[in-house]
Design a protein around this motif. Structure first.
Motif, PDB file in Angstrom:
ATOM      1  N   LEU A 102      38.881  52.032  57.075  1.00  0.00           N
ATOM      2  CA  LEU A 102      39.712  53.196  57.402  1.00  0.00           C
ATOM      3  C   LEU A 102      40.675  53.517  56.257  1.00  0.00           C
ATOM      4  O   LEU A 102      40.920  54.686  55.942  1.00  0.00           O
ATOM      5  N   LEU A 103      41.216  52.469  55.638  1.00  0.00           N
ATOM      6  CA  LEU A 103      42.106  52.685  54.484  1.00  0.00           C
ATOM      7  C   LEU A 103      41.334  53.307  53.330  1.00  0.00           C
ATOM      8  O   LEU A 103      41.824  54.221  52.651  1.00  0.00           O
ATOM      9  N   ALA A 104      40.116  52.838  53.110  1.00  0.00           N
ATOM     10  CA  ALA A 104      39.277  53.397  52.043  1.00  0.00           C
ATOM     11  C   ALA A 104      38.915  54.851  52.354  1.00  0.00           C
ATOM     12  O   ALA A 104      38.913  55.712  51.459  1.00  0.00           O
TER      13      ALA A 104
ATOM     14  N   VAL B  97      30.635  54.450  53.166  1.00  0.00           N
ATOM     15  CA  VAL B  97      31.850  54.017  53.881  1.00  0.00           C
ATOM     16  C   VAL B  97      31.882  54.662  55.273  1.00  0.00           C
ATOM     17  O   VAL B  97      32.103  53.988  56.284  1.00  0.00           O
ATOM     18  N   ILE B  98      31.642  55.967  55.315  1.00  0.00           N
ATOM     19  CA  ILE B  98      31.686  56.689  56.591  1.00  0.00           C
ATOM     20  C   ILE B  98      30.565  56.219  57.523  1.00  0.00           C
ATOM     21  O   ILE B  98      30.774  56.015  58.726  1.00  0.00           O
ATOM     22  N   ALA B  99      29.367  56.016  56.972  1.00  0.00           N
ATOM     23  CA  ALA B  99      28.244  55.548  57.797  1.00  0.00           C
ATOM     24  C   ALA B  99      28.558  54.185  58.410  1.00  0.00           C
ATOM     25  O   ALA B  99      28.280  53.924  59.591  1.00  0.00           O
ATOM     26  N   LEU B 100      29.174  53.308  57.618  1.00  0.00           N
ATOM     27  CA  LEU B 100      29.510  51.971  58.120  1.00  0.00           C
ATOM     28  C   LEU B 100      30.625  52.061  59.169  1.00  0.00           C
ATOM     29  O   LEU B 100      30.587  51.346  60.183  1.00  0.00           O
ATOM     30  N   ILE B 101      31.597  52.960  58.950  1.00  0.00           N
ATOM     31  CA  ILE B 101      32.660  53.156  59.942  1.00  0.00           C
ATOM     32  C   ILE B 101      32.057  53.559  61.293  1.00  0.00           C
ATOM     33  O   ILE B 101      32.434  53.031  62.337  1.00  0.00           O
TER      34      ILE B 101
END
Length: 253
Positions: free
Chosen positions: A111-113, A130-134
């Protein structure tokens, strides 16, 4: 994106819009709703979220999942947030009522990234990853039951919302019934029908929720005294029984 109003970017094609926001102490976001689903994470502070149906207390380093098109208001107590605004079609599993969840360390870092990504991150492989993993991580979070139901009908709704704002151990069913101009028996029966719980049990849970923001800066002993518990042990016992975790877990990890 940081401190960007959602309205400025909501039209973009990105499935997920990550926005981090710094709020002045004790900010009230008045009643509003979003077209997108919202994952609202409190990096610091405590958030008090209300909808027509309930009130949720979100301690630091937890998040609340807010369904799309759900009218809500939020009081931010010393809060920095990381939000994700998600196209409903991307999260068919999203709950239909708000839900407070634990946020494990990996998701916290993601979330910070995400807050540092631009609105057009889709063209960037790392940003997209990053978004896909979130999205994968948010689908598997465990709920923390930090809420009370709120009745729609008056005067029950007003009594409950007033109590949330000013929890007072001295308030009794007799007081509430008198305010509602009902007999205590009728009042209690209607309250239970509307909320699924007795007025006394509801007030007890509301007081426990009120302890959460206080526990950030005060000891269990101080909070127990403030909220009218017989002893720190009594508060700890009631808290663990209601929420499944000890009061000490409400401090930052």
């Amino acid at each position: 994106m940081r401190n960007v109003p959602l309205a400025r970017v909501d039209h973009l094609p990105a499935e997920v819009l990550p926005i981090a926001t710094d709020y002045p102490p004790d900010t009230l976001l008045a009643w509003h709703e979003h077209r997108r689903a919202q994952f609202l994470y409190a990096a610091t502070g405590t958030m008090l979220v209300e909808t027509d149906d309930g009130a949720w207390t979100v301690p630091g380093e937890r998040a609340v999942l807010i369904p799309p098109r759900t009218r809500h208001r939020v009081r931010m107590l010393d809060t920095q947030t990381s939000s994700l605004y998600v196209e409903p079609s991307a999260v068919p599993w999203w709950p239909t009522a708000c839900r407070v969840v634990e946020v494990p360390p990996l998701l916290r870092e993601l979330l910070l990234a995400a807050a540092d990504l631009d609105a057009d991150y889709a063209a960037d492989r790392r940003g997209s990853a990053v978004i896909a993993l979130i999205l994968l991580e948010t689908a598997a979070l465990s709920e923390v039951p930090l809420h009370v139901p709120l009745p729609h009908d008056q005067p029950f709704s007003r009594l409950c919302r007033d109590y949330l704002a000013h929890p007072d151990v001295a308030v009794t069913n007799t007081d509430w019934a008198r305010t509602a101009a009902m007999s205590e028996r009728v009042f209690t029966r209607r309250f239970r029908h509307l909320t699924g719980t007795s007025p006394a049990a509801w007030r007890s849970r509301a007081r426990l929720l009120a302890s959460i923001p206080l526990l950030r800066h005060r000891t269990v002993t101080e909070v127990a005294t403030l909220l009218g518990y017989a002893s720190p042990a009594a508060l700890s016992y009631a808290f663990a029984r209601a929420f499944g975790v000890p009061p000490s877990s409400m401090r930052h990890h």
